[in-house]
Design a protein around this motif. Structure first.
Motif, mmCIF file in Angstrom:
data_model
loop_
_atom_site.group_PDB
_atom_site.id
_atom_site.type_symbol
_atom_site.label_atom_id
_atom_site.label_comp_id
_atom_site.label_asym_id
_atom_site.label_seq_id
_atom_site.Cartn_x
_atom_site.Cartn_y
_atom_site.Cartn_z
ATOM 1 N N SER A 1 0.856 -1.179 0.000
ATOM 2 C CA SER A 1 0.000 0.000 0.000
ATOM 3 C C SER A 1 0.896 1.233 0.000
ATOM 4 O O SER A 1 1.741 1.393 0.874
ATOM 5 C CB SER A 1 -0.881 -0.012 1.249
ATOM 6 N N VAL A 2 0.708 2.089 -1.009
ATOM 7 C CA VAL A 2 1.542 3.289 -1.110
ATOM 8 C C VAL A 2 0.648 4.516 -1.253
ATOM 9 O O VAL A 2 -0.336 4.506 -1.989
ATOM 10 C CB VAL A 2 2.549 3.196 -2.282
ATOM 11 N N THR B 1 4.069 4.933 -10.348
ATOM 12 C CA THR B 1 4.360 4.388 -9.020
ATOM 13 C C THR B 1 3.901 2.939 -8.917
ATOM 14 O O THR B 1 4.623 2.082 -8.396
ATOM 15 C CB THR B 1 3.681 5.241 -7.931
ATOM 16 N N VAL B 2 2.708 2.641 -9.422
ATOM 17 C CA VAL B 2 2.188 1.273 -9.386
ATOM 18 C C VAL B 2 3.088 0.351 -10.211
ATOM 19 O O VAL B 2 3.411 -0.760 -9.789
ATOM 20 C CB VAL B 2 0.726 1.227 -9.885
ATOM 21 N N ARG C 1 -2.042 -1.243 -3.634
ATOM 22 C CA ARG C 1 -3.075 -0.250 -3.308
ATOM 23 C C ARG C 1 -2.366 1.092 -3.366
ATOM 24 O O ARG C 1 -1.463 1.369 -2.585
ATOM 25 C CB ARG C 1 -3.626 -0.480 -1.907
ATOM 26 N N GLY C 2 -2.748 1.924 -4.319
ATOM 27 C CA GLY C 2 -2.085 3.205 -4.499
ATOM 28 C C GLY C 2 -3.062 4.369 -4.439
ATOM 29 O O GLY C 2 -4.190 4.261 -4.922
ATOM 30 N N ARG C 3 -2.601 5.456 -3.843
ATOM 31 C CA ARG C 3 -3.412 6.674 -3.769
ATOM 32 C C ARG C 3 -2.484 7.883 -3.836
ATOM 33 O O ARG C 3 -1.301 7.786 -3.501
ATOM 34 C CB ARG C 3 -4.182 6.759 -2.445
ATOM 35 N N ASP D 1 -11.442 -1.535 -7.952
ATOM 36 C CA ASP D 1 -11.501 -0.875 -6.652
ATOM 37 C C ASP D 1 -10.128 -0.310 -6.336
ATOM 38 O O ASP D 1 -9.305 -0.148 -7.236
ATOM 39 C CB ASP D 1 -12.011 -1.816 -5.555
ATOM 40 N N GLU D 2 -9.859 -0.033 -5.073
ATOM 41 C CA GLU D 2 -8.605 0.653 -4.740
ATOM 42 C C GLU D 2 -7.391 -0.267 -4.698
ATOM 43 O O GLU D 2 -6.292 0.169 -4.402
ATOM 44 C CB GLU D 2 -8.748 1.388 -3.409
ATOM 45 N N ILE D 3 -7.575 -1.551 -5.032
ATOM 46 C CA ILE D 3 -6.460 -2.497 -5.035
ATOM 47 C C ILE D 3 -6.318 -3.113 -6.413
ATOM 48 O O ILE D 3 -7.280 -3.606 -6.991
ATOM 49 C CB ILE D 3 -6.669 -3.599 -3.984
#
Length: 189
Positions: free
Chosen positions: A95-96, A125-126, A141-143, A166-168
């Motif tokens: 998770s970043v 980044t991903v 999981r990147g945001r 979704d977020e992952i």
């Protein structure tokens, strides 16, 4: 008057609780408990000291690479927060959060309609995490967050902006997007 368990009586329970009186059964249950304790010790996922710091450094180096520097220089003060979660039987989740420390950058991005810039930064980044040298395969999981003057973080975009459900991003989805990880070109979902 209180009655001991399983002693029954006129006022006591009409059903008896099961009791184990056989010495062999008690010994087998004790051995099973010891075996379970040892198995839990060996099935626990290993912890690698400093792994989150190495991932953070790897991400920040990628953000300074010439191919991304033109994008990243439009936003000053990018930092990264990394959390790695490992569980037995599941892919490792990295998770970043890319954190924009200056809220004025967020306003500038909104005025310039730079949503594409943020998507490109997150996509890079991903991909950097997907091609990491330590964990293959990894779910991501990147945001991208903006840290306000009050210290609260607000999500600008997450993985859904890149087309994930979704977020992952799960390993099979990341494989479809980026191909096999660089550190294991033979890996397939």
């Amino acid at each position: 008057m209180t009655h001991p368990i399983n002693k029954g009586g006129e006022e006591g329970p009409s059903r008896r609780l099961p009791q184990i009186n056989n010495r062999l059964t008690i010994a087998a249950l004790g051995a099973g408990a010891k075996l379970t304790k040892k198995l839990r010790k060996y099935l626990r996922t290993p912890e690698y000291p400093g792994q989150e710091g190495r991932f953070r450094a790897h991400i920040l180096r990628a953000l300074r690479a010439p191919s991304v520097a033109a994008l990243a220089k439009q936003v000053d003060g990018i930092d990264a927060s990394v959390d790695i979660r490992q569980a037995f039987g599941k892919p490792t989740l990295v998770s970043v959060d890319l954190i924009l420390s200056d809220p004025h950058d967020h306003l500038t991005l909104q005025q310039n309609n730079s949503g594409v810039l943020l998507e490109d930064l997150l996509d890079n980044t991903v991909e950097t995490i997907w091609n990491n040298p330590e964990i293959v395969p990894a779910a991501v999981r990147g945001r991208i967050l903006v840290r306000g003057v009050d210290g609260a973080d607000r999500v600008l975009i997450d993985m859904t902006a890149l087309g994930f459900d979704d977020e992952i991003g799960r390993p099979a989805d990341l494989y479809d997007r980026f191909g096999a990880p660089a550190s294991d070109p033979a890996w397939r979902p």
